[in-house]
Design a protein around this motif. Structure first.
Motif, PDB file in Angstrom:
ATOM      1  N   UNK A 100       0.844  -1.199   0.000  1.00 41.29           N
ATOM      2  CA  UNK A 100       0.000   0.000   0.000  1.00 41.29           C
ATOM      3  C   UNK A 100       0.881   1.252   0.000  1.00 41.29           C
ATOM      4  N   UNK A 101       1.904   1.242   0.848  1.00 40.80           N
ATOM      5  CA  UNK A 101       2.793   2.407   0.953  1.00 40.80           C
ATOM      6  C   UNK A 101       3.671   2.556  -0.288  1.00 40.80           C
TER       7      UNK A 101
ATOM      8  N   UNK B 213       2.901   1.701  -3.297  1.00 40.20           N
ATOM      9  CA  UNK B 213       2.035   2.222  -4.365  1.00 40.20           C
ATOM     10  C   UNK B 213       1.780   3.714  -4.181  1.00 40.20           C
ATOM     11  N   UNK B 214       1.524   4.123  -2.955  1.00 37.78           N
ATOM     12  CA  UNK B 214       1.206   5.535  -2.687  1.00 37.78           C
ATOM     13  C   UNK B 214       2.393   6.448  -2.986  1.00 37.78           C
ATOM     14  N   UNK B 215       3.595   6.015  -2.617  1.00 40.78           N
ATOM     15  CA  UNK B 215       4.738   6.926  -2.674  1.00 40.78           C
ATOM     16  C   UNK B 215       5.696   6.693  -3.846  1.00 40.78           C
ATOM     17  N   UNK B 216       5.629   5.531  -4.486  1.00 38.82           N
ATOM     18  CA  UNK B 216       6.654   5.236  -5.486  1.00 38.82           C
ATOM     19  C   UNK B 216       6.103   4.818  -6.848  1.00 38.82           C
ATOM     20  N   UNK B 217       4.787   4.846  -7.013  1.00 39.71           N
ATOM     21  CA  UNK B 217       4.214   4.342  -8.257  1.00 39.71           C
ATOM     22  C   UNK B 217       4.725   5.086  -9.488  1.00 39.71           C
ATOM     23  N   UNK B 218       5.036   6.356  -9.333  1.00 43.89           N
ATOM     24  CA  UNK B 218       5.490   7.141 -10.491  1.00 43.89           C
ATOM     25  C   UNK B 218       6.989   7.019 -10.742  1.00 43.89           C
TER      26      UNK B 218
END
Length: 351
Positions: free
Chosen positions: A137-138, A140-145
């Protein structure tokens, strides 16, 4: 306040924000408040209470790779690296909560194991899964880009599976109920400690820092793995040694490997050297919940000179590691200093 204490406090300071992120996601799912409160309680109970060495190592390694001091990192950069550190600590929490159930342990970090807390019981199994789930979850939130997002996902998945393989061999080799020293071997010990400890405790923090620092060449990751895995194995062998030969005052706990029938480096060295008479003594006394039988094993280890064998091993492996570190190719940004810092923390440690 020492630099070490300050570094730990700053790192812990990021945890509250991550818990809020997770609460927001549960609220978005319209999770009932009592379930959210449960999750928050277990996050705090099982994640920030340890030494936090793995999480802090991500930050320290990133600073070495980028020629910066921790206190000089800007707020956003520090948070990014600290989140990855906390992801390792969540992974550690997942492993420990589930491991304590498997081992029927009583205490962890000076408090009752989570499954033994009143009202928890087997719900702790699902809680351990939710500690692991928080990692993704974390991420995805902080590193997806980020271009290395998939690398982070693969790294966590690979290392989690490797650790579980080590745990499987540990559980099937060292059954506390049925003692069978014929199952033990130095090869099995090596596999267990490399897969159960070295990958997630040593390779994972460094590899994560490397990705954030832009050092992503497969040759550099292989260089790191080739040094950190033997270094992690040395760390666990040292732990086995301290469990047997260290005093409770020295190591801060009472060693239990002998009574717990652990497939430790110490007993495997003894099995390799044992005469038929000495093997009989080990078969009759090792892995028993009995102070006198434990004392018999310790006396045998002393008589066999296991302590000297360990000391010789330590000097040999440290010499080899220093040689390997001196040969690190730093042309793409990796630095031998990363590994020297790890080695200096471990060499001749007494707890």
């Amino acid at each position: 306040m020492s630099d070490k204490v300050q570094a730990r406090e700053r790192f812990i300071g990021e945890f509250d924000g991550l818990v809020e992120d997770l609460k927001t996601i549960l609220n978005d799912y319209k999770m009932p408040q009592e379930a959210i409160d449960w999750y928050v309680r277990q996050l705090y109970y099982n994640t920030p209470g340890g030494k936090l060495n793995r999480g802090l190592s991500v930050i320290d390694t990133y600073c070495i790779l980028t020629n910066q001091k921790v206190e000089d990192l800007d707020k956003e950069t520090y948070k990014e690296v600290a989140i990855l550190g906390w992801c390792i600590e969540l992974l550690q929490g997942f492993f420990l909560v589930s491991d304590d159930i498997m081992d029927q342990s009583k205490t962890r970090r000076g408090q009752p194991c989570w499954y033994l807390v009143e009202g928890i019981g087997n719900i702790a199994i699902n809680d351990s899964f939710m500690l692991e789930g928080a990692i993704y979850v974390l991420l995805k939130k902080y590193f997806k880009s980020e271009k290395y997002y998939v690398d982070l996902l693969e790294l966590f998945h690979d290392v989690t599976f490797q650790t579980e393989l080590g745990q499987l061999l540990d559980l099937t080799t060292a059954d506390e109920e049925v003692v069978d020293l014929a199952k033990f071997s130095l090869d099995k010990h090596s596999f267990i400690v490399i897969f159960k400890t070295a990958y997630y405790s040593f390779y994972l923090p460094v590899a994560l820092a490397m990705f954030v620092a832009g050092i992503t060449d497969s040759k550099d990751l292989k260089q790191a793995e080739d040094i950190l895995i033997p270094l992690g194995e040395y760390f666990q062998i040292q732990d086995d040694y301290l469990d047997c030969f260290g005093t409770p005052e020295q190591i801060g706990k009472i060693g239990t490997d002998i009574k717990d029938n652990k497939c430790s480096w110490i007993v495997n060295q003894a099995l390799k050297l044992a005469t038929p008479e000495q093997r009989k003594v080990l078969d009759e006394n090792y892995g028993r919940k009995d102070d006198e039988k434990e004392a018999v094993c310790k006396k045998l280890f002393n008589d066999m000179g296991i302590e000297k064998i360990y000391q010789d091993y330590e000097e040999e492996i440290v010499s080899k590691l220093r040689t390997d570190i001196s040969k690190v190719d730093e042309s793409r940004g990796l630095k031998g200093e990363v590994f020297t810092v790890f080695l200096n923390k471990i060499y001749k440690r007494s707890k």
